[in-house]
Design an enzyme around this catalytic site. Structure first.
Site, PDB file in Angstrom:
ATOM      1  N   ARG A 200      12.532 -14.336  46.498  1.00  0.00           N
ATOM      2  CA  ARG A 200      11.293 -15.224  46.446  1.00  0.00           C
ATOM      3  C   ARG A 200      10.195 -14.610  46.804  1.00  0.00           C
ATOM      4  NH1 ARG A 200       9.216 -19.661  44.016  1.00  0.00           N
ATOM      5  NH2 ARG A 200       9.483 -21.632  45.428  1.00  0.00           N
TER       6      ARG A 200
ATOM      7  N   LEU B  56       1.541 -15.314  28.251  1.00  0.00           N
ATOM      8  CA  LEU B  56       1.449 -16.605  27.857  1.00  0.00           C
ATOM      9  C   LEU B  56       0.344 -17.236  27.436  1.00  0.00           C
ATOM     10  CD1 LEU B  56       4.789 -18.526  28.790  1.00  0.00           C
ATOM     11  CD2 LEU B  56       4.279 -16.859  26.886  1.00  0.00           C
TER      12      LEU B  56
ATOM     13  N   GLU C  62       7.635 -30.638  41.187  1.00  0.00           N
ATOM     14  CA  GLU C  62       6.258 -30.995  41.409  1.00  0.00           C
ATOM     15  C   GLU C  62       5.740 -32.035  40.545  1.00  0.00           C
ATOM     16  OE1 GLU C  62       3.662 -29.765  43.628  1.00  0.00           O
ATOM     17  OE2 GLU C  62       5.236 -29.396  44.762  1.00  0.00           O
TER      18      GLU C  62
ATOM     19  N   TYR D 148      -1.360 -27.111  38.562  1.00  0.00           N
ATOM     20  CA  TYR D 148      -0.065 -26.665  38.236  1.00  0.00           C
ATOM     21  C   TYR D 148       0.877 -27.832  37.766  1.00  0.00           C
ATOM     22  CZ  TYR D 148       4.728 -25.039  39.057  1.00  0.00           C
ATOM     23  OH  TYR D 148       6.065 -24.751  38.648  1.00  0.00           O
TER      24      TYR D 148
ATOM     25  N   SER E 133       9.448 -28.704  36.649  1.00  0.00           N
ATOM     26  CA  SER E 133       9.587 -28.812  37.989  1.00  0.00           C
ATOM     27  C   SER E 133       9.441 -30.262  38.710  1.00  0.00           C
ATOM     28  CB  SER E 133       8.082 -28.023  38.392  1.00  0.00           C
ATOM     29  OG  SER E 133       7.826 -28.250  39.718  1.00  0.00           O
TER      30      SER E 133
ATOM     31  N   SER F 112       2.697 -19.839  38.675  1.00  0.00           N
ATOM     32  CA  SER F 112       3.613 -20.930  39.471  1.00  0.00           C
ATOM     33  C   SER F 112       3.282 -21.274  40.733  1.00  0.00           C
ATOM     34  CB  SER F 112       5.319 -20.484  39.504  1.00  0.00           C
ATOM     35  OG  SER F 112       5.193 -19.476  40.267  1.00  0.00           O
TER      36      SER F 112
ATOM     37  N   GLN G 145      11.619 -14.236  40.542  1.00  0.00           N
ATOM     38  CA  GLN G 145      12.877 -14.402  41.336  1.00  0.00           C
ATOM     39  C   GLN G 145      14.024 -14.902  40.418  1.00  0.00           C
ATOM     40  OE1 GLN G 145      13.613 -17.148  44.913  1.00  0.00           O
ATOM     41  NE2 GLN G 145      13.553 -18.514  43.315  1.00  0.00           N
TER      42      GLN G 145
HETATM   43  N1  GDD Z   1       2.665 -21.232  50.172  1.00  0.00           N
HETATM   44  C1  GDD Z   1       2.513 -21.848  51.487  1.00  0.00           C
HETATM   45  N2  GDD Z   1       1.902 -21.269  52.435  1.00  0.00           N
HETATM   46  N3  GDD Z   1       2.820 -23.143  51.635  1.00  0.00           N
HETATM   47  C2  GDD Z   1       2.461 -23.961  52.798  1.00  0.00           C
HETATM   48  C3  GDD Z   1       1.880 -22.841  53.766  1.00  0.00           C
HETATM   49  C4  GDD Z   1       1.721 -21.789  53.430  1.00  0.00           C
HETATM   50  O1  GDD Z   1       0.906 -21.079  54.409  1.00  0.00           O
HETATM   51  N4  GDD Z   1       1.985 -23.625  55.066  1.00  0.00           N
HETATM   52  C5  GDD Z   1       2.329 -24.907  54.488  1.00  0.00           C
HETATM   53  N5  GDD Z   1       2.899 -25.124  53.334  1.00  0.00           N
HETATM   54  C6  GDD Z   1       3.508 -26.024  52.650  1.00  0.00           C
HETATM   55  C7  GDD Z   1       2.777 -26.484  51.134  1.00  0.00           C
HETATM   56  O2  GDD Z   1       1.655 -27.179  51.595  1.00  0.00           O
HETATM   57  C8  GDD Z   1       3.904 -27.216  50.599  1.00  0.00           C
HETATM   58  O3  GDD Z   1       3.902 -28.592  51.073  1.00  0.00           O
HETATM   59  C9  GDD Z   1       5.223 -26.630  50.979  1.00  0.00           C
HETATM   60  O4  GDD Z   1       4.769 -25.765  52.126  1.00  0.00           O
HETATM   61  C10 GDD Z   1       5.944 -25.701  50.014  1.00  0.00           C
HETATM   62  O5  GDD Z   1       5.124 -24.786  49.538  1.00  0.00           O
HETATM   63  P1  GDD Z   1       5.413 -23.627  48.298  1.00  0.00           P
HETATM   64  O6  GDD Z   1       6.502 -22.857  49.007  1.00  0.00           O
HETATM   65  O7  GDD Z   1       4.235 -22.917  48.194  1.00  0.00           O
HETATM   66  O8  GDD Z   1       6.065 -24.379  47.097  1.00  0.00           O
HETATM   67  P2  GDD Z   1       5.794 -25.752  46.452  1.00  0.00           P
HETATM   68  O9  GDD Z   1       6.547 -26.695  46.731  1.00  0.00           O
HETATM   69  O10 GDD Z   1       4.349 -26.044  46.437  1.00  0.00           O
HETATM   70  O11 GDD Z   1       6.038 -25.134  44.800  1.00  0.00           O
HETATM   71  C11 GDD Z   1       7.218 -24.565  44.585  1.00  0.00           C
HETATM   72  O12 GDD Z   1       8.262 -25.344  44.182  1.00  0.00           O
HETATM   73  C12 GDD Z   1       8.173 -26.017  42.899  1.00  0.00           C
HETATM   74  C13 GDD Z   1       9.129 -27.148  42.462  1.00  0.00           C
HETATM   75  O13 GDD Z   1       9.193 -27.911  43.350  1.00  0.00           O
HETATM   76  C14 GDD Z   1       6.966 -23.521  43.390  1.00  0.00           C
HETATM   77  O14 GDD Z   1       7.998 -22.606  43.174  1.00  0.00           O
HETATM   78  C15 GDD Z   1       6.621 -24.316  42.322  1.00  0.00           C
HETATM   79  O15 GDD Z   1       6.413 -23.037  41.062  1.00  0.00           O
HETATM   80  C16 GDD Z   1       7.733 -24.991  41.811  1.00  0.00           C
HETATM   81  O16 GDD Z   1       7.509 -25.583  40.718  1.00  0.00           O
END
Ligand code: GDD
Length: 321
Positions: A181, A52, A124, A146, A122, A77, A13
């Site tokens: 995304r 990488l 995170e 991660y 990040s 990621s 993305q």
């Molecule tokens: N993926 C996913 N799938 N997340 C879920 C779901 C599901 O079915 N249900 C609930 N969630 C919740 C996760 O537990 C998390 O708290 C939140 O939704 C966001 O999950 P993601 O969209 O997978 O993103 P992330 O916050 O874990 O990580 C992303 O953001 C970071 C920056 O803060 C990623 O892009 C990372 O690579 C990035 O560093």
């Protein structure tokens, strides 16, 4: 003379938005993709295969491209996946960054030239947050393989800056989303499912923790911050986010309401989608980036949710079924 950028992980993305921005600014853009990476967005003119986890051909790529700027966006990621693949994630996301830094250091010495380096750090890394909102001085407490790998990469970047006087920066980006995304991230998973439910192509949606709060911005705004960081007169580590925090449930409500649907009728809880350790709250204090770079996000939470809901409705109308 036009400048040259190398983007690792260009097919993701952020790589696609950054490529567009740099083309607008007159750059020659080269990018690396791992062998299995899917292509999204604008096709870059110069692609190089590089994983990488290996990095053995980074020297050759740098010598060939002679970049002025390197944006290190390549990574494993996905946070939940990192619990299943911890060593792979540490290697690609953590040591992979070190491979790029070391290759740049040697390239600079061989050619007596300077390369500016951007590391995709990040939010995170803040993990179990000790203060809110989070800023550059907030301590890291990573909660996943991660984010542990990202903390390693962050400090390697700082160390190359301090040891070798490299222009090496960390952009500590909070979650950033868009119609491009990846489909395994929660926002896109929701907007695709809501569109399919609206069109009668799907009946329900399984999700994990709905109470987690994130600071969600628009990826198109965030790649501008990456570029601005490399134009600044000194290398800095900066927090980039909106300063607003919303729960997964709020995003869900916003998207389903956009389609005149009530999410309660369709969403099922699936414990398998929860993480062994969760990051409950992220919220950025990006005032330093505002002050130093003049950077500000332009797209609001509601605009972002609607933009993604609309794009997936159109996509499902054309390709769904
Ligand atoms: N993926 C996913 N799938 N997340 C879920 C779901 C599901 O079915 N249900 C609930 N969630 C919740 C996760 O537990 C998390 O708290 C939140 O939704 C966001 O999950 P993601 O969209 O997978 O993103 P992330 O916050 O874990 O990580 C992303 O953001 C970071 C920056 O803060 C990623 O892009 C990372 O690579 C990035 O560093």
């Amino acid at each position: 003379m036009s400048r040259t950028a190398l983007i690792t992980g260009i097919s993701g993305q952020d790589g696609s938005y950054l490529t567009e921005l740099l083309h607008e600014k007159g750059y020659r853009v080269h990018g690396t993709v791992a062998c299995k990476a899917p292509g999204i967005g604008e096709t870059p003119p110069h692609l190089h295969y590089c994983d990488l986890g290996d990095g053995g051909n980074l020297d050759t790529i740098l010598d060939e491209v002679q970049p002025d700027e390197v944006y290190n966006l390549a990574a494993q990621s996905h946070v939940r996946l990192s619990f299943d693949l911890p060593v792979y994630t540490a290697d690609v996301t953590g040591v992979g960054t070190l491979r790029v830094l070391e290759a740049i250091r040697k390239h600079q010495r061989r050619h007596n030239r300077n390369v500016r380096f951007y590391q995709a750090a990040s939010s995170e890394m803040f993990g179990e947050v000790s203060e809110s909102p989070q800023r550059e001085t907030t301590p890291f407490h990573p909660r996943s393989p991660y984010s542990c790998a990202k903390v390693f990469a962050f400090w390697q970047t700082v160390n190359y800056r301090e040891s070798y006087d490299m222009f090496a920066t960390n952009g500590i980006l909070f979650n950033h989303e868009s119609p491009r995304r990846g489909e395994a991230f929660v926002t896109r998973k929701i907007t695709i499912a809501a569109a399919r439910i609206k069109l009668g192509l799907q009946k329900s949606l399984k999700l994990g923790n709905l109470e987690a709060r994130r600071d969600w911005g628009f990826a198109g705004d965030y790649v501008e911050a990456m570029w601005l960081m490399l134009q600044h007169d000194e290398p800095l580590d900066l927090v980039i986010g909106t300063g607003e925090t919303h729960s997964v449930r709020e995003f869900l409500e916003e998207v389903f309401a956009y389609h005149d649907l009530d999410y309660h009728d369709f969403v099922e809880f699936d414990a398998a989608l929860q993480r062994p350790a969760e990051v409950s709250l992220l919220c950025a204090d990006a005032s330093k980036a505002h002050k130093v770079l003049g950077w500000e996000p332009k797209v609001s939470f509601t605009q972002l949710a609607h933009m993604m809901a609309e794009a997936d409705l159109e996509a499902q109308q054309v390709h769904g079924g």
